[in-house]
Motif scaffolding. Structure first.
Motif: not given
Length: 232
Positions: A165-171, A210-212, A216-220
């Motif tokens: 998920y390179p687009e998700v902020p590290i924090e 956890t899996a779900m 969805n972490l990168g698109s929500r």
């Protein structure tokens, strides 16, 4: 891999200077003391554990024990370090075969289930495993062991997830990893404390959560809270 909080307060930091033996006979004694302390933890709990009780069960004198461990906190610290190292090794091994990225949801859930089951297995295999977790949670000096383990696993896990998920902020990734880790160890403690729980069901439910969550972490989208009128 445990929650913070403390029911036991120490006025001063106890001596935690464990003396690791070099000769085989000393190593055998060292291991026997730790195994005895772990077994006693399972029987009497942390508060009632004493070095005298360990000596009585191990068939040795207090001076002989003090050659290696100055007090019960040093004993618990060594047990905690070993449990954390064993759990960290499990996470490291599973992370080398990471679950996310191009895999299907079912495959990710299966990976999470396998990881949690192995963590439960190695925790149960360690003498006094449940009570070591409790001690880490409740004794301030042992929380340092937990924090070191947490930071090590956090860096490892975030490093893997950041590639996916390179687009998700590290924090955001750090928060996500901390939350998922907390869920994992809360579930482990639940199962170890209550043997009547359906282990397969608990592990599966946590694994689905956890899996779900991660898939969805990168698109929500970012959701702002709504104002709710709760009345007077």
């Amino acid at each position: 891999m445990v929650t913070q909080g403390s029911s036991t307060r120490l006025a001063t930091r106890p001596d935690l200077d464990t003396k690791t033996p070099q000769r085989q006979r000393g190593k055998d004694t060292f291991e026997m003391i730790l195994a005895t302390a772990g077994d006693l933890l399972s029987e009497v709990g942390f508060e009632k554990l004493t070095t005298n009780l360990v000596c009585e069960r191990a068939g040795m004198t207090p001076p002989a024990l003090y050659r290696y461990f100055p007090n019960k906190y040093a004993l618990l610290t060594e047990l905690a370090k070993r449990l954390m190292a064993t759990q960290d090794a499990v996470v490291d091994r599973f992370m080398r075969n990471e679950a996310y990225g191009s895999r299907s949801l079912d495959e990710v859930v299966a990976w999470n289930i396998a990881l949690r089951k192995e963590l439960i297995r190695v925790t149960r295999a360690q003498p006094g495993g449940l009570w070591i977790l409790r001690a880490i949670r409740s004794v301030p000096v042992l929380q340092e062991v937990r924090n070191d383990s947490r930071d090590k696993v956090l860096d490892l896990h975030v490093g893997h997830v950041a590639q996916i998920y390179p687009e998700v902020p590290i924090e955001t990734l750090k928060a996500a990893v901390r939350l998922s880790e907390q869920m994992t160890y809360t579930a482990i403690e639940m199962l170890l404390e209550d043997p009547l729980l359906d282990e397969d069901r608990i592990v599966e439910e946590v694994s689905w959560m956890t899996a779900m969550y991660f898939l969805n972490l990168g698109s929500r989208p970012r959701i702002d809270p709504i104002a709710i009128d709760l009345g007077d």
